[in-house]
Design an enzyme around this catalytic site. Structure first.
Site, PDB file in Angstrom:
ATOM      1  N   ASN A 207       0.700  -1.205  -0.157  1.00  0.00           N
ATOM      2  CA  ASN A 207       0.260  -0.158  -0.029  1.00  0.00           C
ATOM      3  C   ASN A 207       0.872   1.338  -0.027  1.00  0.00           C
ATOM      4  O   ASN A 207       2.214   1.145   0.013  1.00  0.00           O
ATOM      5  CB  ASN A 207      -0.956  -0.087   1.062  1.00  0.00           C
ATOM      6  CG  ASN A 207      -0.301  -0.162   2.542  1.00  0.00           C
ATOM      7  OD1 ASN A 207       0.626   0.766   2.908  1.00  0.00           O
ATOM      8  ND2 ASN A 207      -0.222  -1.015   3.305  1.00  0.00           N
ATOM      9  N   ASP A 276      -4.309  -6.658   4.940  1.00  0.00           N
ATOM     10  CA  ASP A 276      -5.290  -7.456   5.446  1.00  0.00           C
ATOM     11  C   ASP A 276      -5.216  -8.811   5.045  1.00  0.00           C
ATOM     12  O   ASP A 276      -5.552  -9.533   5.604  1.00  0.00           O
ATOM     13  CB  ASP A 276      -6.727  -6.918   5.359  1.00  0.00           C
ATOM     14  CG  ASP A 276      -6.810  -5.595   6.366  1.00  0.00           C
ATOM     15  OD1 ASP A 276      -6.519  -5.664   7.448  1.00  0.00           O
ATOM     16  OD2 ASP A 276      -7.475  -4.512   5.630  1.00  0.00           O
ATOM     17  N   LYS A 286       9.341 -16.731 -10.724  1.00  0.00           N
ATOM     18  CA  LYS A 286       8.689 -15.470 -11.475  1.00  0.00           C
ATOM     19  C   LYS A 286       7.284 -16.104 -12.505  1.00  0.00           C
ATOM     20  O   LYS A 286       7.594 -17.057 -13.031  1.00  0.00           O
ATOM     21  CB  LYS A 286       9.419 -14.758 -12.314  1.00  0.00           C
ATOM     22  CG  LYS A 286       8.792 -13.636 -12.848  1.00  0.00           C
ATOM     23  CD  LYS A 286       9.844 -12.613 -13.714  1.00  0.00           C
ATOM     24  CE  LYS A 286       8.795 -11.810 -14.448  1.00  0.00           C
ATOM     25  NZ  LYS A 286       9.462 -11.146 -15.642  1.00  0.00           N
ATOM     26  N   PHE A 320      -4.545   3.138  14.928  1.00  0.00           N
ATOM     27  CA  PHE A 320      -4.890   4.095  14.013  1.00  0.00           C
ATOM     28  C   PHE A 320      -5.867   3.730  13.222  1.00  0.00           C
ATOM     29  O   PHE A 320      -6.308   2.183  13.283  1.00  0.00           O
ATOM     30  CB  PHE A 320      -3.617   4.262  12.867  1.00  0.00           C
ATOM     31  CG  PHE A 320      -2.858   5.394  13.445  1.00  0.00           C
ATOM     32  CD1 PHE A 320      -2.198   5.353  14.363  1.00  0.00           C
ATOM     33  CD2 PHE A 320      -2.985   6.558  12.688  1.00  0.00           C
ATOM     34  CE1 PHE A 320      -1.038   6.304  14.900  1.00  0.00           C
ATOM     35  CE2 PHE A 320      -1.860   7.793  12.950  1.00  0.00           C
ATOM     36  CZ  PHE A 320      -1.141   7.448  14.068  1.00  0.00           C
ATOM     37  N   LYS A 334     -13.660   0.432  16.002  1.00  0.00           N
ATOM     38  CA  LYS A 334     -12.004  -0.190  15.851  1.00  0.00           C
ATOM     39  C   LYS A 334     -11.791   0.181  17.483  1.00  0.00           C
ATOM     40  O   LYS A 334     -11.148  -0.983  17.870  1.00  0.00           O
ATOM     41  CB  LYS A 334     -11.408   0.436  14.963  1.00  0.00           C
ATOM     42  CG  LYS A 334     -11.425  -0.093  13.489  1.00  0.00           C
ATOM     43  CD  LYS A 334     -10.769   0.624  12.443  1.00  0.00           C
ATOM     44  CE  LYS A 334     -10.964  -0.091  11.210  1.00  0.00           C
ATOM     45  NZ  LYS A 334     -10.409   0.715  10.045  1.00  0.00           N
ATOM     46  N   LYS A 338     -11.149  -3.365  18.943  1.00  0.00           N
ATOM     47  CA  LYS A 338      -9.776  -3.894  19.382  1.00  0.00           C
ATOM     48  C   LYS A 338      -9.127  -3.580  20.726  1.00  0.00           C
ATOM     49  O   LYS A 338      -8.005  -3.603  21.139  1.00  0.00           O
ATOM     50  CB  LYS A 338      -8.918  -3.218  18.366  1.00  0.00           C
ATOM     51  CG  LYS A 338      -9.283  -3.476  16.960  1.00  0.00           C
ATOM     52  CD  LYS A 338      -8.121  -3.104  15.950  1.00  0.00           C
ATOM     53  CE  LYS A 338      -8.829  -3.378  14.431  1.00  0.00           C
ATOM     54  NZ  LYS A 338      -7.796  -3.453  13.528  1.00  0.00           N
TER      55      LYS A 338
HETATM   56  O1  PMT Z   1       3.004   6.012   6.473  1.00  0.00           O
HETATM   57  P1  PMT Z   1       2.320   7.302   6.091  1.00  0.00           P
HETATM   58  O2  PMT Z   1       2.451   7.741   4.718  1.00  0.00           O
HETATM   59  O3  PMT Z   1       2.619   8.475   6.757  1.00  0.00           O
HETATM   60  O4  PMT Z   1       0.774   7.142   6.334  1.00  0.00           O
HETATM   61  C1  PMT Z   1       0.286   7.439   7.607  1.00  0.00           C
HETATM   62  C2  PMT Z   1      -0.932   6.238   7.540  1.00  0.00           C
HETATM   63  C3  PMT Z   1      -2.142   6.812   6.630  1.00  0.00           C
HETATM   64  C4  PMT Z   1      -0.511   4.909   7.301  1.00  0.00           C
HETATM   65  C5  PMT Z   1      -1.491   6.170   8.881  1.00  0.00           C
HETATM   66  O5  PMT Z   1      -1.881   7.704   9.324  1.00  0.00           O
HETATM   67  C6  PMT Z   1      -2.622   5.330   9.412  1.00  0.00           C
HETATM   68  O6  PMT Z   1      -3.673   5.554   9.266  1.00  0.00           O
HETATM   69  N1  PMT Z   1      -2.039   3.885   9.829  1.00  0.00           N
HETATM   70  C7  PMT Z   1      -3.030   2.884   9.951  1.00  0.00           C
HETATM   71  C8  PMT Z   1      -3.297   2.269   8.555  1.00  0.00           C
HETATM   72  C9  PMT Z   1      -4.445   1.131   8.730  1.00  0.00           C
HETATM   73  O7  PMT Z   1      -4.026   0.050   8.495  1.00  0.00           O
HETATM   74  O8  PMT Z   1      -5.583   1.243   9.042  1.00  0.00           O
HETATM   75  P2  PMT Z   1      -6.615   0.282   9.189  1.00  0.00           P
HETATM   76  O9  PMT Z   1      -7.769   1.020   9.623  1.00  0.00           O
HETATM   77  O10 PMT Z   1      -6.726  -0.648   8.045  1.00  0.00           O
HETATM   78  O11 PMT Z   1      -6.114  -0.620  10.376  1.00  0.00           O
HETATM   79  C10 PMT Z   1      -6.645  -0.109  11.890  1.00  0.00           C
HETATM   80  C11 PMT Z   1      -5.602  -0.464  12.962  1.00  0.00           C
HETATM   81  O12 PMT Z   1      -5.135  -1.859  12.851  1.00  0.00           O
HETATM   82  C12 PMT Z   1      -4.029   0.148  12.717  1.00  0.00           C
HETATM   83  O13 PMT Z   1      -3.522   0.451  13.685  1.00  0.00           O
HETATM   84  C13 PMT Z   1      -3.260  -1.103  12.078  1.00  0.00           C
HETATM   85  O14 PMT Z   1      -1.955  -0.787  12.270  1.00  0.00           O
HETATM   86  C14 PMT Z   1      -4.071  -1.988  12.596  1.00  0.00           C
HETATM   87  N2  PMT Z   1      -3.885  -3.677  12.056  1.00  0.00           N
HETATM   88  C15 PMT Z   1      -4.629  -3.414  10.468  1.00  0.00           C
HETATM   89  C16 PMT Z   1      -4.644  -4.832  10.053  1.00  0.00           C
HETATM   90  C17 PMT Z   1      -4.111  -5.929  10.483  1.00  0.00           C
HETATM   91  N3  PMT Z   1      -3.911  -6.990   9.859  1.00  0.00           N
HETATM   92  N4  PMT Z   1      -3.216  -5.787  11.675  1.00  0.00           N
HETATM   93  C18 PMT Z   1      -3.237  -4.572  12.354  1.00  0.00           C
HETATM   94  O15 PMT Z   1      -2.399  -4.591  13.536  1.00  0.00           O
END
Ligand code: PMT
Length: 400
Positions: A207, A276, A286, A320, A334, A338
């Site tokens: 991503n 995810d 390849k 986040f 969330k 979580k």
């Molecule tokens: O890196 P930058 O370019 O500065 O951008 C910042 C950012 C946009 C990446 C950051 O601000 C941000 O939003 N980070 C969280 C991105 C994310 O994966 O969001 P989510 O809503 O999909 O996940 C929610 C939370 O679960 C996050 O804290 C994530 O780290 C966590 N997660 C998600 C999926 C997973 N399989 N395991 C996780 O721990």
């Protein structure tokens, strides 16, 4: 954080003195008690009345004419939390470096028991002059701090180093000086950047995360005295000094690194953008192009944050949420699902927010129900706000 702090601003005679009005105004807005000392030279550029109007206090200009009761210069020098000299001309720097105290400002600086910060402003040739450089070096060695100067077009028309740092930059540094140390010894685990999920030896799914948000948090936490472990996906950022960096690629590797470091941590901040899903099987060769459409079977990655939420005891867990709509609804969901203490939500479809930009626009949800809605600001500033809330959360938790 500046509330009630006594900050003395010394203004020397340079054209950048006009910028000091903005600095003083910013300090007053941040609720500091501001006192201003002006040299004779400074008064040629801006009048004392500007600063008395901004601060509500008389401005100190003359060692002998001012009679504010007591020994003014000693009182000013001893009763300040910080002395900022902005602009700091070659003249005032030279005087202090050589122990000269022939006016109110130089005398107060020499008598000061608080930290003194110089914000140099002068012509580039003057700034580069070895005499000035030696004076600056000497003052640094003696423990005086410096902010700037910046490089750029100067009032005299030349270009190069010598322009005083912008008032907002100086203000930012000052605020940092007062927060430094409030996370002393606290162990903070931060995750940053994207994960890469391989398809074959040359391709992967990922991503747009640059890691800027997470790296800003790690650096800000380090500056406040925390012991920081940063688990980072692949990014193009230099590893921050003084931070333990663990580099990972995939979500499974990130999970392992987070789980290993979790038991030792007091605070976990999970800003990484974890994939995810991952390809169900990874080809060791390849994959060759063919005429048929290609279908990639995917399987779910573990939700690392949710797993940490299930394990957590007293640790402060900050997640986040990257959304493209219904920000509040998904953020609250969330936070609850979580088991988080704080959740930083950003709508990544808004310009200036989210992935791969230097700024962000976030709403921070606290498990106690409060929400802080921040305007667009740099990721460094967002990091500072998050850490302010973490520090407050920890002190509330410990009943302080
Ligand atoms: O890196 P930058 O370019 O500065 O951008 C910042 C950012 C946009 C990446 C950051 O601000 C941000 O939003 N980070 C969280 C991105 C994310 O994966 O969001 P989510 O809503 O999909 O996940 C929610 C939370 O679960 C996050 O804290 C994530 O780290 C966590 N997660 C998600 C999926 C997973 N399989 N395991 C996780 O721990």
């Amino acid at each position: 954080m500046l509330t009630g702090r006594i900050i003395t601003v010394g203004i020397a005679g340079g054209i950048a003195a006009y910028k000091s009005a903005e600095l003083v105004s910013g300090l007053v807005k941040a609720k500091a008690k501001v006192r201003v000392i002006m040299t004779e030279g400074a008064q040629n550029f801006i009048r004392p009345m500007t600063f008395s109007a901004l601060t509500g206090n008389a401005v100190f200009t003359d060692m002998f004419a001012d009679n504010h009761g007591g020994v003014t210069h000693i009182e000013l020098a001893q009763n300040a939390d910080l002395l900022v000299v902005a602009p700091a001309t070659a003249n005032i720097i030279g005087k202090v470096a050589n122990g000269i105290a022939d006016d109110m400002l130089s005398t107060v600086i020499l008598a000061a028991s608080c930290e003194v910060v110089f914000c140099p402003a002068m012509n580039t040739v003057m700034y580069k002059n070895p005499v000035v450089q030696q004076n600056i070096k000497k003052l640094r060695q003696l423990g005086y701090a410096f902010i700037g100067p910046n490089s750029g077009q100067l009032a005299c028309g030349s270009t190069g180093p010598g322009r005083m740092s912008e008032p907002h930059e100086i203000l930012h540094h000052i605020k940092q000086m007062f927060t430094a140390g409030d996370l002393e010894g606290v162990k903070i685990l931060v995750s940053a950047g994207p994960t890469r999920e391989p398809i074959d030896p040359v391709r992967y799914i990922s991503n747009r995360s640059s890691g800027k948000m997470g790296y800003s948090i790690a650096k800000a936490a380090r500056d406040r005295g925390a012991k920081v472990v940063l688990v980072s996906g692949p990014v193009n950022l230099p590893p921050p000094e003084g931070v333990t960096v663990i580099k990972v690629e995939t979500a499974l590797q990130m999970r392992r690194a987070m789980l290993e470091n979790f038991p030792d941590s007091d605070v976990v901040i999970k800003s990484a953008a974890v994939a995810d899903y991952r390809p169900k099987s990874v080809s060791d060769k390849k994959i060759k192009k063919s005429h048929d459409p290609m279908v990639l079977a995917m399987e779910k990655n573990p939700d690392i944050l949710a797993e940490l939420g299930r394990m957590k005891g007293n640790q402060v867990l900050v997640g986040f949420a990257a959304e493209t709509g219904k920000l509040d609804e998904y953020a609250r969901l969330k936070l609850r699902q979580k088991n988080l203490d704080l959740l930083v939500a950003n709508d990544v479809s808004v310009p200036g927010a989210g992935f791969d930009v230097d700024t962000n626009i976030v709403k921070i949800f606290n498990r106690n129900g409060t929400v802080i809605d921040l305007p667009m600001m740099t990721k460094e500033e967002v990091a500072k706000h998050i850490l302010d809330l973490v520090a407050r959360y920890r002190s509330e938790q410990s009943g302080e």
